[in-house]
Write an enzyme that holds these catalytic residues in place. Structure first.
Site, short mmCIF file in Angstrom:
data_model
loop_
_atom_site.label_atom_id
_atom_site.label_comp_id
_atom_site.label_asym_id
_atom_site.label_seq_id
_atom_site.Cartn_x
_atom_site.Cartn_y
_atom_site.Cartn_z
N ALA A 185 0.69 -1.23 0.04
CA ALA A 185 -0.07 -0.21 0.02
C ALA A 185 0.90 1.20 -0.11
CB ALA A 185 -0.95 -0.02 1.28
N CYS A 214 2.84 2.40 -18.06
CA CYS A 214 1.98 1.21 -18.48
C CYS A 214 0.74 0.96 -17.72
CB CYS A 214 2.92 0.08 -18.33
SG CYS A 214 4.44 0.08 -19.09
N ARG A 256 7.37 8.81 -16.12
CA ARG A 256 5.96 9.01 -16.83
C ARG A 256 4.93 8.74 -15.50
NH1 ARG A 256 6.47 5.17 -21.68
NH2 ARG A 256 7.81 4.16 -20.09
C1 UGA Z 1 4.22 -3.04 -15.20
C2 UGA Z 1 3.75 -4.64 -15.35
O1 UGA Z 1 4.00 -5.03 -13.90
C3 UGA Z 1 4.64 -5.47 -16.43
O2 UGA Z 1 4.22 -6.88 -16.32
C4 UGA Z 1 4.10 -4.94 -17.82
O3 UGA Z 1 4.85 -5.52 -18.95
C5 UGA Z 1 4.54 -3.43 -17.99
O4 UGA Z 1 3.89 -2.78 -17.08
C6 UGA Z 1 4.14 -2.73 -19.29
O5 UGA Z 1 3.02 -3.09 -19.36
O6 UGA Z 1 5.16 -2.67 -20.21
P1 UGA Z 1 5.98 -1.44 -14.68
O7 UGA Z 1 5.28 -0.41 -15.71
O8 UGA Z 1 7.32 -1.72 -15.07
O9 UGA Z 1 5.28 -3.05 -15.14
O10 UGA Z 1 5.82 -1.27 -13.28
P2 UGA Z 1 5.41 -2.21 -11.85
O11 UGA Z 1 6.36 -2.93 -11.29
O12 UGA Z 1 4.10 -3.00 -12.42
O13 UGA Z 1 4.86 -1.06 -10.79
C7 UGA Z 1 3.87 -0.14 -11.34
C8 UGA Z 1 3.61 0.87 -10.26
O14 UGA Z 1 2.81 0.07 -9.32
C9 UGA Z 1 4.76 1.56 -9.73
O15 UGA Z 1 4.29 2.79 -9.34
C10 UGA Z 1 4.75 0.62 -8.34
O16 UGA Z 1 5.44 1.91 -7.47
C11 UGA Z 1 3.70 0.69 -7.94
N1 UGA Z 1 3.19 -0.62 -7.08
C12 UGA Z 1 3.60 -1.83 -7.45
C13 UGA Z 1 2.65 -0.22 -5.88
O17 UGA Z 1 2.10 0.84 -5.53
N2 UGA Z 1 2.25 -1.37 -5.01
C14 UGA Z 1 2.64 -2.63 -5.42
O18 UGA Z 1 2.52 -3.62 -4.49
C15 UGA Z 1 3.31 -2.79 -6.63
#
Ligand code: UGA
Length: 434
Positions: free
Chosen positions: A253, A261, A331
């Protein structure tokens, strides 16, 4: 051995090109951006991604990997991967397909007869069928497949070379065979291989990202309830995460999801569902989006509750600008958005990030930036921890106490050791923890 082209040299394209070269293929990476291509030719990755620059240099010196702005150089390739971006439209929530259309047109112009065009970009469902019928008219010998990519920034190389599944949308056995040949060394490690039709392959990607976004907003909704009811969302997340049907990952959280993405993908999915007459099915994503944006507002409300509603002249130290750690991508970064909103309210905001200062400065030149944590903290009225870089968990709260004007911190990522900060005399607040 097949020869491959990769069109588009963002996170996805550069990683895919270098990774495919490391599997032994000759690869040509193509982009219209001559500055990026010049950087890549000299072994520099135009963004920060762990391990990618090492891989790029190695593959360039192997002689298998080349970069060019000249599309005619892909004319002897057998497979073309289209990896260009699909950002949110400037004046709406749908995806902007300008780059996808341009890339397919350019590739079709030079691709040799019988070659396979493979879309990897995230697109609204139906895009592939549309491109396929256009190709059938203009270049009937070319075939189309869709092969969505699931790599995470920060783990791009690892995710490409050790994916947890490979999904291919194909309309012939021949296309599937070609893709099996491309990925044969990954398949030896028993990576699940899923053959789908074109629309399903496109949907798998947006469904996966929508599910991840939903998981994050779910736990952030629980954080709101915990705050209202006096609970602790970190304990709650841990407890529900032990249920294997729920799983503990993506239950962190905080200030929510950002990046290039998740936010734009759920919006583009909603826009597409409307066109399909199925908007009700994805109505919940609107709520996922608003829970996500509310978390940013919650931090600003907490700042005001702590140091007063008038932020004019207050110094706010912001730790983190990237949308997540191990990335310099800003972004739709929740951290930077909060920093900019607080600045707009009159505060004097200093942003620290180990990698994202330059990209952040381009987007928000009005903010102050530093690459020294001490400078960021000095004389601050409040500290906001907004991107969970490891270096922030290594800050000694006692030392930091000596730098700030007022020892107040809001942990927007639930990643700091609350007990240690409280013991050092800090007023510590975190989202979802009373
Ligand atoms: C995401 C997907 O996880 C990938 O599988 C996908 O290929 C990619 O988008 C894409 O479409 O190209 P990414 O954008 O690198 O990957 O980032 P994530 O690791 O998914 O994190 C996204 C956001 O969620 C971040 O801002 C992170 O801080 C946040 N987050 C993640 C949370 O706030 N809580 C969590 O428990 C996990």
């Amino acid at each position: 051995m097949l020869k491959l082209s990769v069109v588009g040299t963002g996170y996805l394209g550069v990683t895919h090109a270098a990774a495919m070269s490391s599997l032994g293929f000759e690869v040509v990476g193509v982009d219209v951006d001559s500055k990026k291509i010049a950087q890549l030719q000299s072994g520099r990755v135009p963004f920060f991604e762990p391990h990618l620059e090492e891989l790029l240099s190695k593959e360039l010196s192997s002689g298998r990997l080349k970069f060019t702005t000249d599309f005619s150089q892909l004319s002897d390739c057998d497979v073309h991967f289209i990896c260009v971006g699909t950002p949110q439209q400037k004046d709406g929530i749908a995806a902007d397909l300008t780059y996808v259309d341009a890339a397919f047109n350019s590739v079709a112009k030079y691709a040799k007869a019988g070659s396979l065009l493979v879309g990897k970009s995230t697109v609204p469902v139906g895009t592939a069928e549309k491109i396929k019928s256009e190709l059938a008219n203009s270049h009937p010998t070319l075939e189309l497949a869709w092969n969505p990519e699931f790599l995470r920034e920060g783990f791009a190389v690892e995710d490409t070379l050790r994916p947890n599944r490979l999904v291919v949308g194909v309309t012939s056995d021949k296309a599937e065979k070609v893709l099996q040949e491309v990925y044969q060394s990954l398949l030896k490690n028993n990576v699940p291989w899923i053959r789908a039709d074109l629309p399903t392959a496109e949907l798998v990607k947006v469904a996966a990202n929508s599910f991840l976004a939903t998981k994050i907003s779910f736990i952030n909704a629980m954080a709101e309830i915990c705050e209202a009811a006096g609970g602790d969302v970190t304990v709650l997340a841990k407890a529900i995460g032990y249920d294997p049907r729920i799983g503990s990952r993506f239950l962190q959280a905080g200030i929510g999801f950002g990046g290039g993405c998740l936010p734009k993908d759920i919006r583009a999915f909603m826009a597409r569902s409307q066109e399909l007459g199925a908007e009700q099915s994805l109505e919940f994503l609107r709520e996922i989006d608003s829970i996500n944006l509310r978390a940013r507002q919650r931090v600003i409300d907490l700042v005001r509750a702590d140091i007063g509603t008038d932020l004019k002249g207050k110094k706010i130290a912001v730790l983190g600008g990237a949308f997540k750690p191990d990335s310099d991508d800003v972004r739709d970064s929740p951290a930077l958005d909060i920093a900019a909103q607080i600045h707009a309210a009159g505060a004097n905001v200093s942003v620290h990030d180990p990698k994202a200062v330059e990209p952040a400065r381009i987007r928000h030149p009005e903010l102050q930036y530093t690459t020294e944590i001490d400078d960021c903290l000095r004389d601050a009225d409040i500290v906001l921890h907004l991107t969970e870089w490891k270096i922030y968990r290594e800050i000694d709260p006692k030392v930091a106490h000596g730098l700030v004007k007022s020892a107040r911190i809001i942990d927007g990522r639930n990643a700091l050791d609350r007990e240690a900060w409280v013991a050092a005399g800090w007023k510590f607040r975190a989202l979802g923890r009373s």
